[in-house]
Structure formats: structure tokens, C-alpha cells
Design a protein around this motif. Structure first.
Motif, PDB file in Angstrom:
ATOM      1  N   LEU A 182       0.828  -1.199   0.000  1.00 33.17           N
ATOM      2  CA  LEU A 182       0.000   0.000   0.000  1.00 33.17           C
ATOM      3  C   LEU A 182       0.869   1.259   0.000  1.00 33.17           C
ATOM      4  CD1 LEU A 182      -2.764   1.382   0.189  1.00 33.17           C
ATOM      5  CD2 LEU A 182      -2.592   1.142   2.672  1.00 33.17           C
ATOM      6  N   LYS A 183       1.905   1.276   0.807  1.00 36.50           N
ATOM      7  CA  LYS A 183       2.819   2.421   0.858  1.00 36.50           C
ATOM      8  C   LYS A 183       3.511   2.622  -0.487  1.00 36.50           C
ATOM      9  CE  LYS A 183       5.396   5.620   2.698  1.00 36.50           C
ATOM     10  NZ  LYS A 183       4.953   6.969   2.481  1.00 36.50           N
ATOM     11  N   ALA A 184       3.938   1.520  -1.109  1.00 42.15           N
ATOM     12  CA  ALA A 184       4.590   1.617  -2.418  1.00 42.15           C
ATOM     13  C   ALA A 184       3.622   2.167  -3.466  1.00 42.15           C
ATOM     14  CB  ALA A 184       5.117   0.254  -2.846  1.00 42.15           C
ATOM     15  N   LEU A 185       2.368   1.725  -3.424  1.00 41.41           N
ATOM     16  CA  LEU A 185       1.382   2.224  -4.379  1.00 41.41           C
ATOM     17  C   LEU A 185       1.065   3.699  -4.139  1.00 41.41           C
ATOM     18  CD1 LEU A 185      -1.065  -0.813  -4.541  1.00 41.41           C
ATOM     19  CD2 LEU A 185       0.485  -0.032  -6.334  1.00 41.41           C
ATOM     20  N   GLU A 186       0.991   4.099  -2.873  1.00 42.11           N
ATOM     21  CA  GLU A 186       0.760   5.508  -2.562  1.00 42.11           C
ATOM     22  C   GLU A 186       1.928   6.369  -3.038  1.00 42.11           C
ATOM     23  OE1 GLU A 186       0.112   5.339   1.629  1.00 42.11           O
ATOM     24  OE2 GLU A 186      -2.071   5.079   1.411  1.00 42.11           O
ATOM     25  N   ASP A 187       3.148   5.886  -2.861  1.00 39.70           N
ATOM     26  CA  ASP A 187       4.329   6.625  -3.321  1.00 39.70           C
ATOM     27  C   ASP A 187       4.324   6.766  -4.842  1.00 39.70           C
ATOM     28  OD1 ASP A 187       5.150   6.872  -0.712  1.00 39.70           O
ATOM     29  OD2 ASP A 187       6.674   5.282  -0.839  1.00 39.70           O
ATOM     30  N   GLU A 188       4.012   5.669  -5.530  1.00 43.00           N
ATOM     31  CA  GLU A 188       3.963   5.707  -6.990  1.00 43.00           C
ATOM     32  C   GLU A 188       2.869   6.659  -7.468  1.00 43.00           C
ATOM     33  OE1 GLU A 188       3.646   2.765 -10.875  1.00 43.00           O
ATOM     34  OE2 GLU A 188       3.129   1.984  -8.900  1.00 43.00           O
ATOM     35  N   ASN A 189       1.720   6.607  -6.817  1.00 38.70           N
ATOM     36  CA  ASN A 189       0.618   7.488  -7.172  1.00 38.70           C
ATOM     37  C   ASN A 189       1.024   8.955  -7.004  1.00 38.70           C
ATOM     38  OD1 ASN A 189      -1.995   8.136  -7.971  1.00 38.70           O
ATOM     39  ND2 ASN A 189      -2.751   8.126  -5.872  1.00 38.70           N
ATOM     40  N   SER A 190       1.699   9.259  -5.925  1.00 36.95           N
ATOM     41  CA  SER A 190       2.165  10.624  -5.682  1.00 36.95           C
ATOM     42  C   SER A 190       3.163  11.056  -6.756  1.00 36.95           C
ATOM     43  CB  SER A 190       2.794  10.699  -4.304  1.00 36.95           C
ATOM     44  OG  SER A 190       3.343  11.953  -4.078  1.00 36.95           O
ATOM     45  N   ARG A 191       4.086  10.163  -7.097  1.00 41.31           N
ATOM     46  CA  ARG A 191       5.089  10.466  -8.120  1.00 41.31           C
ATOM     47  C   ARG A 191       4.421  10.724  -9.478  1.00 41.31           C
ATOM     48  NH1 ARG A 191       7.770   7.602 -11.940  1.00 41.31           N
ATOM     49  NH2 ARG A 191       6.686   5.693 -11.372  1.00 41.31           N
ATOM     50  N   LEU A 192       3.436   9.898  -9.823  1.00 44.35           N
ATOM     51  CA  LEU A 192       2.749  10.063 -11.108  1.00 44.35           C
ATOM     52  C   LEU A 192       1.921  11.354 -11.136  1.00 44.35           C
ATOM     53  CD1 LEU A 192       1.653   6.377 -11.755  1.00 44.35           C
ATOM     54  CD2 LEU A 192       3.478   7.644 -12.908  1.00 44.35           C
ATOM     55  N   LYS A 193       1.332  11.715 -10.015  1.00 41.13           N
ATOM     56  CA  LYS A 193       0.577  12.965  -9.960  1.00 41.13           C
ATOM     57  C   LYS A 193       1.497  14.163 -10.181  1.00 41.13           C
ATOM     58  CE  LYS A 193      -3.355  11.686  -7.087  1.00 41.13           C
ATOM     59  NZ  LYS A 193      -4.077  11.940  -5.832  1.00 41.13           N
ATOM     60  N   LYS A 194       2.703  14.107  -9.623  1.00 39.87           N
ATOM     61  CA  LYS A 194       3.658  15.194  -9.829  1.00 39.87           C
ATOM     62  C   LYS A 194       4.064  15.290 -11.297  1.00 39.87           C
ATOM     63  CE  LYS A 194       5.576  15.144  -5.181  1.00 39.87           C
ATOM     64  NZ  LYS A 194       6.709  14.790  -4.342  1.00 39.87           N
ATOM     65  N   ILE A 195       4.260  14.140 -11.936  1.00 34.96           N
ATOM     66  CA  ILE A 195       4.632  14.129 -13.354  1.00 34.96           C
ATOM     67  C   ILE A 195       3.521  14.741 -14.195  1.00 34.96           C
ATOM     68  CG2 ILE A 195       5.031  12.608 -15.336  1.00 34.96           C
ATOM     69  CD1 ILE A 195       6.569  10.755 -13.421  1.00 34.96           C
ATOM     70  N   VAL A 196       2.283  14.357 -13.919  1.00 30.94           N
ATOM     71  CA  VAL A 196       1.148  14.907 -14.661  1.00 30.94           C
ATOM     72  C   VAL A 196       1.060  16.415 -14.444  1.00 30.94           C
ATOM     73  CG1 VAL A 196      -1.379  14.939 -14.794  1.00 30.94           C
ATOM     74  CG2 VAL A 196      -0.162  12.766 -14.740  1.00 30.94           C
ATOM     75  N   ALA A 197       1.262  16.867 -13.214  1.00 35.51           N
ATOM     76  CA  ALA A 197       1.205  18.308 -12.933  1.00 35.51           C
ATOM     77  C   ALA A 197       2.305  19.049 -13.692  1.00 35.51           C
ATOM     78  CB  ALA A 197       1.332  18.542 -11.433  1.00 35.51           C
TER      79      ALA A 197
END
Length: 84
Positions: free
Chosen positions: A30-45
Motif C-alpha cells: 500500500l505504501k509503495a502504491l501511494e508513493d507511486e501514485n504521488s510520483r505520477l501525480k507530480k509528473i502529470v502536474a
């Protein structure tokens, strides 16, 4: 029902597996998925910001270019004097 056990105790014992905390592996995943999600959101932004900046630049360039007067190619007569 065991001797001396109330119906509430039986209910709590039966419901206990539902309320157990997640396993350590599940928490890591879950932590790894949350980290990846955060990283992808930054890339999209960042990409969205880049796209908006480019749109603003291209519209500014086109409005600036439309205000410029055309320039005669090299070697052609100068429009002011009529000489080359």
C-alpha cells in the motif's frame, strides 16, 4: 456457547477477524502504491504546466509575429530608397 460467555462476547469473537490490522506485506505494498501514485501525480502536474506554458508562448509569439511588418529578403531593393 461456553459457560459464562455472553452473546456479545461470542459476537465480538466472531467479528474479530474482520477488524485485524493489515499484514505487514500489505502495508508495504500500500505504501509503495501511494508513493507511486504521488510520483505520477507530480509528473502529470509538471507536464500540464509545461503544456500550458507552451500554449501561452505560442500564442504570444503568434500575436507578436502578426504585429511585425514583413521584411524584404536580402538582395532585394530597400523599400525606403528603392536601391539595393
Amino acid at each position: 456457547m461456553a459457560l459464562g460467555a455472553s452473546p456479545l462476547a461470542w459476537f465480538c469473537a466472531a467479528a474479530w477477524p474482520v477488524f485485524t490490522p493489515p499484514l505487514t506485506d500489505e502495508m508495504r505494498r500500500l505504501k509503495a502504491l501511494e508513493d507511486e501514485n504521488s510520483r505520477l501525480k507530480k509528473i502529470v502536474a509538471d507536464l500540464t504546466l509545461d503544456r500550458e506554458m507552451l500554449r501561452g508562448t505560442s500564442s504570444a509569439e503568434s500575436s507578436f509575429a502578426s504585429r511585425l511588418e514583413p521584411v524584404a529578403p536580402a538582395g532585394s531593393p530597400c523599400p525606403d530608397t528603392g536601391t539595393g
